[in-house]
Structure formats: structure tokens, C-alpha cells
Design a protein around this motif. Structure first.
Motif, short mmCIF file in Angstrom:
data_model
loop_
_atom_site.label_atom_id
_atom_site.label_comp_id
_atom_site.label_asym_id
_atom_site.label_seq_id
_atom_site.Cartn_x
_atom_site.Cartn_y
_atom_site.Cartn_z
N PRO A 41 0.83 -1.22 0.00
CA PRO A 41 0.00 0.00 0.00
C PRO A 41 0.86 1.27 0.00
O PRO A 41 0.56 2.22 -0.71
CB PRO A 41 -0.79 -0.13 1.30
CG PRO A 41 -0.92 -1.59 1.52
CD PRO A 41 0.37 -2.19 1.02
N ARG A 42 1.92 1.26 0.80
CA ARG A 42 2.77 2.45 0.88
C ARG A 42 3.37 2.78 -0.50
O ARG A 42 3.34 3.92 -0.94
CB ARG A 42 3.89 2.19 1.88
CG ARG A 42 4.65 3.44 2.29
CD ARG A 42 6.00 3.05 2.83
NE ARG A 42 5.93 2.20 4.00
CZ ARG A 42 5.94 2.66 5.24
NH1 ARG A 42 5.99 3.93 5.46
NH2 ARG A 42 5.90 1.82 6.25
N GLU A 43 3.90 1.74 -1.20
CA GLU A 43 4.50 1.97 -2.52
C GLU A 43 3.46 2.41 -3.54
O GLU A 43 3.73 3.25 -4.39
CB GLU A 43 5.19 0.70 -3.01
CG GLU A 43 6.46 0.38 -2.25
CD GLU A 43 6.85 -1.09 -2.34
OE1 GLU A 43 7.95 -1.42 -1.87
OE2 GLU A 43 6.06 -1.91 -2.86
N ALA B 94 -2.48 8.76 5.94
CA ALA B 94 -3.62 8.42 5.09
C ALA B 94 -3.96 6.95 5.22
O ALA B 94 -5.14 6.57 5.29
CB ALA B 94 -3.31 8.77 3.64
N LEU B 95 -2.95 6.09 5.29
CA LEU B 95 -3.20 4.66 5.43
C LEU B 95 -3.83 4.36 6.77
O LEU B 95 -4.69 3.48 6.90
CB LEU B 95 -1.89 3.87 5.26
CG LEU B 95 -1.40 3.76 3.82
CD1 LEU B 95 -0.01 3.16 3.76
CD2 LEU B 95 -2.36 2.91 3.01
N LEU C 121 -5.64 0.87 7.42
CA LEU C 121 -4.66 -0.07 6.86
C LEU C 121 -3.37 -0.03 7.68
O LEU C 121 -2.33 -0.49 7.23
CB LEU C 121 -4.36 0.24 5.39
CG LEU C 121 -5.45 -0.20 4.42
CD1 LEU C 121 -5.14 0.29 3.02
CD2 LEU C 121 -5.61 -1.70 4.42
N TYR C 122 -3.46 0.55 8.87
CA TYR C 122 -2.28 0.60 9.74
C TYR C 122 -1.86 -0.84 10.06
O TYR C 122 -2.68 -1.65 10.45
CB TYR C 122 -2.59 1.37 11.01
CG TYR C 122 -1.40 1.54 11.91
CD1 TYR C 122 -0.42 2.46 11.57
CD2 TYR C 122 -1.26 0.77 13.05
CE1 TYR C 122 0.69 2.62 12.37
CE2 TYR C 122 -0.15 0.93 13.86
CZ TYR C 122 0.83 1.84 13.52
OH TYR C 122 1.92 1.98 14.32
N GLY C 123 -0.60 -1.15 9.85
CA GLY C 123 -0.14 -2.52 10.08
C GLY C 123 -0.10 -3.34 8.80
O GLY C 123 0.45 -4.41 8.76
N PHE C 124 -0.71 -2.81 7.75
CA PHE C 124 -0.69 -3.51 6.45
C PHE C 124 0.16 -2.79 5.43
O PHE C 124 0.23 -3.20 4.29
CB PHE C 124 -2.12 -3.63 5.89
CG PHE C 124 -3.03 -4.50 6.71
CD1 PHE C 124 -3.04 -5.87 6.52
CD2 PHE C 124 -3.87 -3.96 7.66
CE1 PHE C 124 -3.88 -6.68 7.27
CE2 PHE C 124 -4.70 -4.75 8.41
CZ PHE C 124 -4.72 -6.12 8.22
N GLU C 125 0.77 -1.66 5.85
CA GLU C 125 1.40 -0.79 4.84
C GLU C 125 2.57 -1.43 4.12
O GLU C 125 2.94 -1.00 3.04
CB GLU C 125 1.79 0.56 5.45
CG GLU C 125 2.85 0.52 6.54
CD GLU C 125 2.22 0.45 7.93
OE1 GLU C 125 1.16 -0.19 8.05
OE2 GLU C 125 2.80 1.00 8.87
N ASP C 126 3.17 -2.47 4.71
CA ASP C 126 4.31 -3.08 4.05
C ASP C 126 4.05 -4.49 3.56
O ASP C 126 4.98 -5.25 3.27
CB ASP C 126 5.53 -3.05 4.99
CG ASP C 126 6.07 -1.64 5.13
OD1 ASP C 126 6.02 -0.90 4.13
OD2 ASP C 126 6.51 -1.28 6.23
#
Lengths: 210, 232
Positions: free
Chosen positions: A95-97, A117-118, A123-128
Motif C-alpha cells: 500500500p505504501r509503494e 492516510a493509510l 490499513l495501519y499494520g498492512f502498509e508493508d
């Protein structure tokens, strides 16, 4: 104070020898939320694609801030944020990329802003994690996170509530209302009942399609 | 970089898109490996299928290496915009305020880095295997370097036109091959003329001219082609 951003006059679109809409006229002012309604297949997505410039299979006139839209295409794109039927989320990227590349098209956002924003779309914890490991709703939320990052005044959202859970829908609706309060303009298609008194304007394609 | 949203330049989005495509390529390593493996397998089949003799192979080498490099580029160009089209990123690119010209160049250059560049770098190895005279190695690398970039840009036109179709293989080849052939002719003749003792500067200059033409004009054609395909 209210400026007419988008004006549509006598728009007609025919597809596969079927008239989707004819003599369609409406306008959108700054700070308004325009909901396009109509049954499946009535041409909602087609109308959004015509306004955004992805499709030119139409007759009629579209004006952006009083100018024919074909002449001010670049100015229009500077003001536009489009969330399409397909979310434009790369499955192999995290998600971050995903946010980094898509937001770089509009403006440079810092990593902190992207993280914020995430966080806002849960989506905190899913960003990577790569996006293919996320659920359909979470992938859709990645595209929604772009709305928190963009500074453009005019949004076109095609079914933004698809695959989003109830709480997410409420949050997104609140965000759209708050955005409209600050002068942002939104055109969206949804079957969801929006509750934004005073700001909401509806266009029904169902009648014209029959 | 900057907090000021208006100072954002087209160059930043160029760099960002290029980085994204490289990152995607490294996540799907087969994208990098496929054209290169195709190139190495096909060239290494020639000694087995035609003749292992030094004279025959040395004569065939420039042409074979160039033809196979061209086919490797042709086969890979189909995927240039396919993925972006399928997941909707292409719409975001078309609707972004940045000039499409710049974005297209970023995508094509990233594509060249994972297809044409490895083929160019591995060509001397295959040249040695094919008994290509050593003086021909440098012109081979030089001509492939100039030529494969042009091939990527030209292939992009075909890829842009056919991205909206489900099965585009044959159509893409038909569109692109007539534009590929001049590059092939001058590329392999550059290597041959050095082996025969003449310089290759003429052929390399023509390849350079093709390259300039491809870099400046093809992005316009690719952009227009993409707009047509997305409309469909």
C-alpha cells in the motif's frame, strides 16, 4: 461565492445502438456533491468516463469553469482526482509503494503523510504487505487513501463504496461531507443513500435510458 | 521533497514512475529473465541445429544474434502496458496532470532496462560462443545498445494500440515488424562491416538517427494509441 465548475449541455451518448442518455443537462457548483443514480447499465460509468475525458464517444458540450473542456484539458487534469471502476492498485506493491507512485503524479507527499492516510483507512499494520495478500475491500481502501492525500478540488468517484464495510462507508461519507464543506466538489455514482442535506444534488439516468 | 504542492515537476513523476516499474520488475523476476533466457536458448540452439563448425557459425553470428535479440524484444513488448491496463493504473496515468509524453518515456525506458539492456550486456558472451571474431564484439554491443532502445519505443506503439484487445500477439507483430526491419538491417550490417575490415560508423550513425527519431516521435504515437485503447 458558488462558482459553476462543470456544466453539461445536451449530452447524448449511444452505445451498441442503444441510447444511454439524450438531452442530458446539469451543472455542478463548487462545494456540491453530485450523485448520479440509475439502474445497472444505465450509463453511469460511461458518463463519468466522458466527463473525465477517458471517452469521447458523445455529442453535446461540456464546459469546465465556463470554457469548453477540450480546450482546457490540462487545467482540468490539475484539478481532477479520478477513482475509477478499477482501483489502479498494483498487486505486487505494498500500500505504501502504491500511494507513493500514484500521488507522485499530482504532488510530492512525505512518507509521514502517506502513513497518516493509510492509518485513516484502517490499513495501519498492512502498509508493508504486498497488496495481493490484502482483501478486495482493503485494496479498495488503498485507492480511497489517495483521497486523503490529494489536494485537488474536483473528484470523480465511480462506486467508491464498493467492497467497503459499513464503518468504512460512514467514514468515507463523513469525509466527503467535510470536503464539500470546505469547497471541494464531488461527482460520484453509488446506490447508497447519501445523507448530506443542502449539498447533495442528484441526476437520475434511469428515466432517460428507458 | 517539498511541502509546496505546486512546485512538483514532471521530472519527479518521471523518476517515480521509472522507479515503480523497476520495483515491479524486481518483484516479478521472470519479467527480467524471460527475454534474456529466450535470447540465450535460441542462440545456443544454432550450433546444435545448423553446424558446430567455426566458419559457418562465424558467418551466421551477427545476423543470428541480431534476429534473436529483435524477437526477444518483440515478444516482451506485448506486456508493456498490459498490467497497467488491467488494474486501472493506466487510467490514472492518462488523467494525471503530468504530460503523458514524459510518463510514456519513463515506462518505455524502464521496460528497456529489463529487456533490451540485459540482452545487450549478454550479447558478447553469445558472440564468443558463436565464434564471432573479437573485433566484432564491440560493434555488436554498440549496435544492440542503440538498436534495442529504438525497438522498445517502436514496440511501445504496437503495445499501446493492442493493449485493449484480449489476444494481440499476431496483430502486434504485424504492426511492429515493418518498423523493426530497418533497425535489424543496419544493426547486423554494422557488425558485419567491422568484421570485413570496414568501419561501422555509418551504420551506427544511422542507428543513432533511428534512436533519436524513436525517442522524440514514438512517445507521441504511444500516448495517442493508449488514449484510443482506453476509450474502447
Amino acid at each position: 461565492m458558488t462558482e459553476t465548475l462543470l456544466e453539461i449541455k445536451n449530452l447524448r451518448c449511444e452505445r451498441e445502438e442503444r441510447v444511454l442518455f439524450d438531452q442530458l443537462c446539469f451543472s455542478v457548483d463548487a462545494g456540491q456533491v453530485l450523485q448520479i443514480e440509475g439502474p445497472n447499465g444505465s450509463g453511469k460509468t460511461t458518463l463519468l468516463r466522458i466527463i473525465s475525458g477517458l471517452s469521447s464517444a458523445y455529442e453535446g458540450d461540456i464546459y469546465w469553469r465556463g470554457q469548453p473542456i477540450r480546450k482546457v484539458r490540462t487545467d482540468f487534469y490539475h484539478d481532477l482526482h479520478y477513482l475509477g471502476h478499477l482501483p489502479g492498485v498494483k498487486a505486487a506493491l505494498t500500500p505504501r509503494e502504491n500511494l507513493r507512485w500514484s500521488c507522485a503524479l499530482e504532488a510530492e507527499d512525505s512518507d509521514a503523510q502517506i502513513e497518516e492516510a493509510l492509518d485513516k483507512v484502517d490499513l495501519y499494520g498492512f502498509e508493508d504487505l504486498p497488496c495481493f495478500t490484502l482483501s478486495a475491500g482493503q485494496q479498495r481502501r488503498v485507492a480511497i487513501a489517495r483521497l486523503y492525500l490529494t489536494a485537488t478540488p474536483f473528484w470523480i468517484l465511480d462506486e467508491p463504496f464498493t467492497a467497503i464495510d459499513l464503518r468504512g462507508v460512514a467514514e468515507l461519507e463523513a469525509m466527503l461531507a467535510e470536503r464539500a464543506e470546505r469547497g471541494g466538489t464531488v461527482i460520484l455514482t453509488t446506490h447508497h443513500q447519501l445523507d448530506m442535506p443542502g449539498r447533495l444534488k442528484k441526476v437520475n439516468l434511469g428515466g432517460e435510458a428507458q | 521533497m517539498s511541502e509546496n504542492k505546486h512546485s512538483h515537476s514532471a521530472f519527479d513523476s518521471f523518476v517515480n514512475l521509472f522507479k515503480r516499474d523497476m520495483l515491479l520488475a524486481f518483484r516479478h523476476r521472470s519479467d527480467i529473465a524471460n527475454p534474456l533466457i529466450f535470447f540465450m536458448i535460441v542462440v545456443s540452439l544454432f550450433p546444435l541445429g545448423v553446424s558446430p563448425s567455426r566458419e559457418v557459425l562465424a558467418q551466421l553470428a551477427p545476423g543470428v544474434i541480431w534476429v534473436v535479440a529483435l524477437l526477444a524484444c518483440l515478444l516482451s513488448s506485448d506486456g508493456l502496458f498490459r498490467n497497467d491496463f488491467d488494474d486501472g493504473s493506466l487510467e490514472l496515468l492518462l488523467l494525471s496532470p503530468q504530460p503523458l509524453y514524459i510518463l510514456v518515456i519513463a515506462k518505455v525506458l524502464a521496460h528497456w532496462c529489463i529487456t533490451g539492456l540485459p540482452v545487450t550486456l549478454f550479447a558478447p558472451l553469445l558472440g564468443v560462443m558463436m565464434y564471432l571474431p573479437t573485433e566484432g564484439l564491440m560493434p555488436l554491443v554498440g549496435s544492440l545498445f542503440l538498436g534495442t532502445i529504438s525497438l522498445s519505443f517502436v514496440g511501445g506503439i504496437g503495445a499501446g494500440l493492442t493493449v485493449g484487445l484480449r489476444r494481440s500477439g499476431v496483430l502486434l507483430s504485424l504492426i511492429v515488424l515493418p518498423l523493426y526491419t530497418p533497425v535489424l538491417i543496419f544493426g547486423s550490417s554494422a557488425v558485419q562491416s567491422v568484421i570485413h575490415g570496414f568501419g561501422a560508423s555509418g551504420q551506427l550513425a544511422v542507428l543513432g538517427a533511428f534512436l533519436l527519431m524513436a525517442v522524440t516521435l514514438a512517445p507521441l504515437a504511444i500516448g495517442a494509441a493508449l488514449r484510443i485503447s482506453v476509450e474502447g
